[in-house]
Scaffold this motif. Structure first.
Motif, PDB file in Angstrom:
ATOM      1  N   LEU A 189       0.867  -1.178   0.000  1.00  0.00           N
ATOM      2  CA  LEU A 189       0.000   0.000   0.000  1.00  0.00           C
ATOM      3  C   LEU A 189       0.901   1.224   0.000  1.00  0.00           C
ATOM      4  O   LEU A 189       1.709   1.403   0.911  1.00  0.00           O
ATOM      5  CB  LEU A 189      -0.905   0.018   1.232  1.00  0.00           C
ATOM      6  N   LEU A 190       0.783   2.064  -1.024  1.00  0.00           N
ATOM      7  CA  LEU A 190       1.560   3.299  -1.138  1.00  0.00           C
ATOM      8  C   LEU A 190       0.656   4.469  -0.775  1.00  0.00           C
ATOM      9  O   LEU A 190      -0.410   4.655  -1.373  1.00  0.00           O
ATOM     10  CB  LEU A 190       2.074   3.465  -2.565  1.00  0.00           C
ATOM     11  N   LEU A 191       1.087   5.267   0.199  1.00  0.00           N
ATOM     12  CA  LEU A 191       0.310   6.420   0.650  1.00  0.00           C
ATOM     13  C   LEU A 191       1.042   7.707   0.307  1.00  0.00           C
ATOM     14  O   LEU A 191       2.232   7.857   0.596  1.00  0.00           O
ATOM     15  CB  LEU A 191       0.087   6.357   2.169  1.00  0.00           C
ATOM     16  N   GLU A 192       0.325   8.651  -0.316  1.00  0.00           N
ATOM     17  CA  GLU A 192       0.876   9.935  -0.704  1.00  0.00           C
ATOM     18  C   GLU A 192      -0.003  11.044  -0.152  1.00  0.00           C
ATOM     19  O   GLU A 192      -1.228  11.023  -0.329  1.00  0.00           O
ATOM     20  CB  GLU A 192       0.956  10.035  -2.236  1.00  0.00           C
ATOM     21  N   ALA A 193       0.615  12.021   0.524  1.00  0.00           N
ATOM     22  CA  ALA A 193      -0.159  13.100   1.141  1.00  0.00           C
ATOM     23  C   ALA A 193      -0.735  14.059   0.105  1.00  0.00           C
ATOM     24  O   ALA A 193      -1.835  14.591   0.288  1.00  0.00           O
ATOM     25  CB  ALA A 193       0.714  13.868   2.128  1.00  0.00           C
ATOM     26  N   ALA A 194      -0.013  14.298  -0.981  1.00  0.00           N
ATOM     27  CA  ALA A 194      -0.473  15.241  -2.002  1.00  0.00           C
ATOM     28  C   ALA A 194      -1.597  14.634  -2.834  1.00  0.00           C
ATOM     29  O   ALA A 194      -1.893  13.443  -2.728  1.00  0.00           O
ATOM     30  CB  ALA A 194       0.691  15.647  -2.900  1.00  0.00           C
ATOM     31  N   GLU A 195      -2.184  15.460  -3.688  1.00  0.00           N
ATOM     32  CA  GLU A 195      -3.286  14.993  -4.520  1.00  0.00           C
ATOM     33  C   GLU A 195      -2.801  14.314  -5.794  1.00  0.00           C
ATOM     34  O   GLU A 195      -3.609  13.756  -6.538  1.00  0.00           O
ATOM     35  CB  GLU A 195      -4.205  16.169  -4.879  1.00  0.00           C
ATOM     36  N   ARG A 196      -1.492  14.387  -6.072  1.00  0.00           N
ATOM     37  CA  ARG A 196      -0.928  13.680  -7.217  1.00  0.00           C
ATOM     38  C   ARG A 196       0.341  12.970  -6.776  1.00  0.00           C
ATOM     39  O   ARG A 196       1.048  13.409  -5.874  1.00  0.00           O
ATOM     40  CB  ARG A 196      -0.608  14.640  -8.369  1.00  0.00           C
ATOM     41  N   PHE A 197       0.616  11.853  -7.410  1.00  0.00           N
ATOM     42  CA  PHE A 197       1.835  11.108  -7.118  1.00  0.00           C
ATOM     43  C   PHE A 197       3.051  11.805  -7.737  1.00  0.00           C
ATOM     44  O   PHE A 197       2.922  12.603  -8.652  1.00  0.00           O
ATOM     45  CB  PHE A 197       1.732   9.690  -7.703  1.00  0.00           C
TER      46      PHE A 197
ATOM     47  N   HIS B 217      -3.621  11.180   1.363  1.00  0.00           N
ATOM     48  CA  HIS B 217      -3.613  10.516   2.672  1.00  0.00           C
ATOM     49  C   HIS B 217      -2.345  10.937   3.416  1.00  0.00           C
ATOM     50  O   HIS B 217      -1.263  10.401   3.172  1.00  0.00           O
ATOM     51  CB  HIS B 217      -3.649   8.996   2.511  1.00  0.00           C
ATOM     52  N   ARG B 218      -2.477  11.897   4.287  1.00  0.00           N
ATOM     53  CA  ARG B 218      -1.331  12.404   5.036  1.00  0.00           C
ATOM     54  C   ARG B 218      -1.161  11.625   6.337  1.00  0.00           C
ATOM     55  O   ARG B 218      -2.102  11.498   7.123  1.00  0.00           O
ATOM     56  CB  ARG B 218      -1.502  13.891   5.344  1.00  0.00           C
ATOM     57  N   VAL B 219       0.015  11.083   6.544  1.00  0.00           N
ATOM     58  CA  VAL B 219       0.344  10.345   7.765  1.00  0.00           C
ATOM     59  C   VAL B 219       1.121  11.275   8.682  1.00  0.00           C
ATOM     60  O   VAL B 219       2.169  11.798   8.301  1.00  0.00           O
ATOM     61  CB  VAL B 219       1.174   9.090   7.448  1.00  0.00           C
ATOM     62  N   ARG B 220       0.620  11.491   9.871  1.00  0.00           N
ATOM     63  CA  ARG B 220       1.281  12.406  10.805  1.00  0.00           C
ATOM     64  C   ARG B 220       2.098  11.665  11.861  1.00  0.00           C
ATOM     65  O   ARG B 220       3.092  12.200  12.358  1.00  0.00           O
ATOM     66  CB  ARG B 220       0.245  13.313  11.468  1.00  0.00           C
ATOM     67  N   ARG B 221       1.659  10.463  12.210  1.00  0.00           N
ATOM     68  CA  ARG B 221       2.376   9.689  13.217  1.00  0.00           C
ATOM     69  C   ARG B 221       2.573   8.268  12.711  1.00  0.00           C
ATOM     70  O   ARG B 221       1.731   7.704  12.018  1.00  0.00           O
ATOM     71  CB  ARG B 221       1.581   9.650  14.531  1.00  0.00           C
ATOM     72  N   LEU B 222       3.691   7.684  13.088  1.00  0.00           N
ATOM     73  CA  LEU B 222       4.026   6.353  12.611  1.00  0.00           C
ATOM     74  C   LEU B 222       3.015   5.308  13.076  1.00  0.00           C
ATOM     75  O   LEU B 222       2.745   4.335  12.359  1.00  0.00           O
ATOM     76  CB  LEU B 222       5.429   5.981  13.104  1.00  0.00           C
ATOM     77  N   ASP B 223       2.427   5.520  14.238  1.00  0.00           N
ATOM     78  CA  ASP B 223       1.494   4.515  14.732  1.00  0.00           C
ATOM     79  C   ASP B 223       0.228   4.420  13.879  1.00  0.00           C
ATOM     80  O   ASP B 223      -0.514   3.451  13.962  1.00  0.00           O
ATOM     81  CB  ASP B 223       1.141   4.743  16.209  1.00  0.00           C
TER      82      ASP B 223
END
Length: 466
Positions: free
Chosen positions: A22-30, A238-244
């Motif tokens: 699963l690849l998560l990218e915070a921006a709206e484009r890769f 999808h912005r990840v703020r914390r590793l957990d």
């Protein structure tokens, strides 16, 4: 997490190894640094980050992906007639051609030295490149490659100013080499800056300095398409703020395309490792301009029009002074300017688009538009009359667009001798962190910046070996 070149390569390599990804990218484009957008006028395609793709063709991580002809935009690497040009005030521009022999002929008295250094590195081919971009291995036994690397390293360790003054005799030879070495974003009096210059020059002959037809975003989209072909999932916004948040998804392996500063914000780390990351140094930033023009740049020397990349800054002495000023935390009134004119190779970007940047102190708030355009006018009188629209991004804007560009540092951290392999910490495997199953893969890991994907390749290799 993160879909810059390193994150994309890591995701693909894990998927090829049979992992569910699963690849998560915070921006709206890769894409991270491979993004393209209409920054100036409708229909004008500009690359927000990287444009010239020499390392993408040379890197062992990218070579094995078979990207040409793939993806929604079909990846096609296009080559300008001249890889790079270096205009001078009182004489013809110096041209670096794909053909090493033509370049040698144009350099006159310095042609033999160019051939014995950059030319020799190009002739050593991919085995030498593979050694240079895998500073900590693994390497396949190849005595010829190790011998070539040893010869390369003798000169590469020197400051660019020392090499230029000892080995090169002409104004032209010294100037064109300074333009190459200044890609390092270091004071040219610093060790290993010769290595950066020689590697870039050799790549011009080995693979050229191509662009991706239609914009760098096409390459990012092709990499995402390749991941999906392998069964991977990719999500934007999808912005990840914390590793957990990631461990909560049940991930067994986490690969982070982030800088040490972002990792420190995300995770609870052992005290010793945290202190080492806190000592990590970021380099100068850049101030970037994009233009929409009503025609080609009116270069005083018409030969420059065929170049995909143009180095502006004059002589070795001028460029060295400019980079020394930035390294000391000051703004040069006559900065070294790295300029790319995509229309020299790619007519599909909606017209004559252009970008350039100069180096500035990290986090600088100073508007360098006037200084950059003055350097262009110096070699192309009447340039400003061609401008239809411009778009500026200073260090703060660049970091807001891509948090990995800390203070506008496009290389992921200072690229000097200390952090060449001590990146972000000294370790036989710096991509591995003290947290089980967690790896770093950004440009803050070896071998550093550029579109090569090697940080991602190394992190994925470690992850699949356990």
């Amino acid at each position: 997490m993160g879909s810059g070149p390193n994150g994309l390569v890591a995701a693909i390599e894990l998927a090829r190894a049979g992992r569910r990804v699963l690849l998560l990218e915070a921006a709206e484009r890769f894409g991270g640094g491979l993004r393209s957008a209409e920054l100036t006028l409708p229909g004008r395609v500009h690359d927000l980050g990287a444009t010239v793709m020499a390392m993408a063709l040379a890197s062992p991580a990218m070579r094995g992906l078979g990207l040409e002809g793939r993806g929604p935009g079909q990846v096609e690497f296009v080559h300008p007639g001249v890889a790079a040009a270096h205009p001078l005030d009182d004489r013809p521009a110096v041209l670096v051609h794909r053909d090493a022999g033509r370049t040698r002929e144009g350099l006159g008295a310095d042609g033999a030295v160019w051939d014995a250094t950059a030319g020799a590195a190009a002739r050593a081919g991919f085995p030498l490149v593979d050694l240079l971009v895998k500073p900590l291995g693994p390497w396949r036994p190849d005595p010829r490659a190790f011998a070539a690397a040893a010869r390369f390293g003798v000169a590469a360790a020197l400051p660019a100013t020392t090499f230029a003054r000892r080995a090169l005799r002409t104004v032209e030879g010294r100037a064109v080499f300074a333009g190459m070495a200044a890609h390092s974003v270091l004071d040219l009096r610093s060790p290993i800056t010769t290595g950066y210059g020689l590697l870039l020059a050799s790549l011009a002959h080995l693979v050229g300095w191509p662009l991706v037809k239609g914009g760098s975003q096409v390459l990012a989209d092709a990499l995402v398409a390749r991941l999906r072909e392998l069964g991977g999932e990719a999500v934007t916004g999808h912005r990840v703020r914390r590793l957990d948040e990631l461990t909560g998804l049940g991930a067994e392996t986490i690969v982070l395309d982030v800088t040490p500063r972002r990792f420190l914000e995300m995770a609870e780390l052992p005290a010793r490792y945290r202190r080492r990351l806190e000592r990590y140094r970021y380099g100068p930033g850049v101030f970037k301009l994009d233009w929409a023009l009503d025609g080609p740049v009116p270069w005083r020397d018409p030969a420059v029009a065929a170049a995909g990349t143009v180095h502006l800054g004059g002589t070795l002495e001028e460029i060295a002074l400019s980079e020394a000023e930035v390294a000391a935390g000051r703004h040069s009134p006559r900065p070294y300017v790295l300029l790319t004119q995509p229309y020299a190779a790619d007519p599909t970007r909606g017209g004559h688009t252009l970008w350039a940047y100069c180096h500035v102190p990290n986090g600088s708030p100073v508007d360098m538009t006037g200084a950059i355009e003055a350097q262009i006018e110096r070699y192309a009188p009447g340039f400003r009359d061609r401008v239809l629209a411009r778009h500026a991004m200073g260090p703060a804007d660049l970091e807001a667009w891509n948090p990995n560009l800390v203070g506008g540092d496009i290389g992921g951290g200072l690229a000097g001798l200390r952090q060449f392999v001590n990146r972000p910490v000294w370790s036989p495997a710096p991509w591995r962190t003290p947290l089980p199953g967690v790896f770093l893969c950004s440009a803050s890991t070896p071998p550093g910046g550029a579109v090569h994907g090697m940080g991602g390749w190394q992190a994925a290799r470690l992850a699949t070996r356990g």
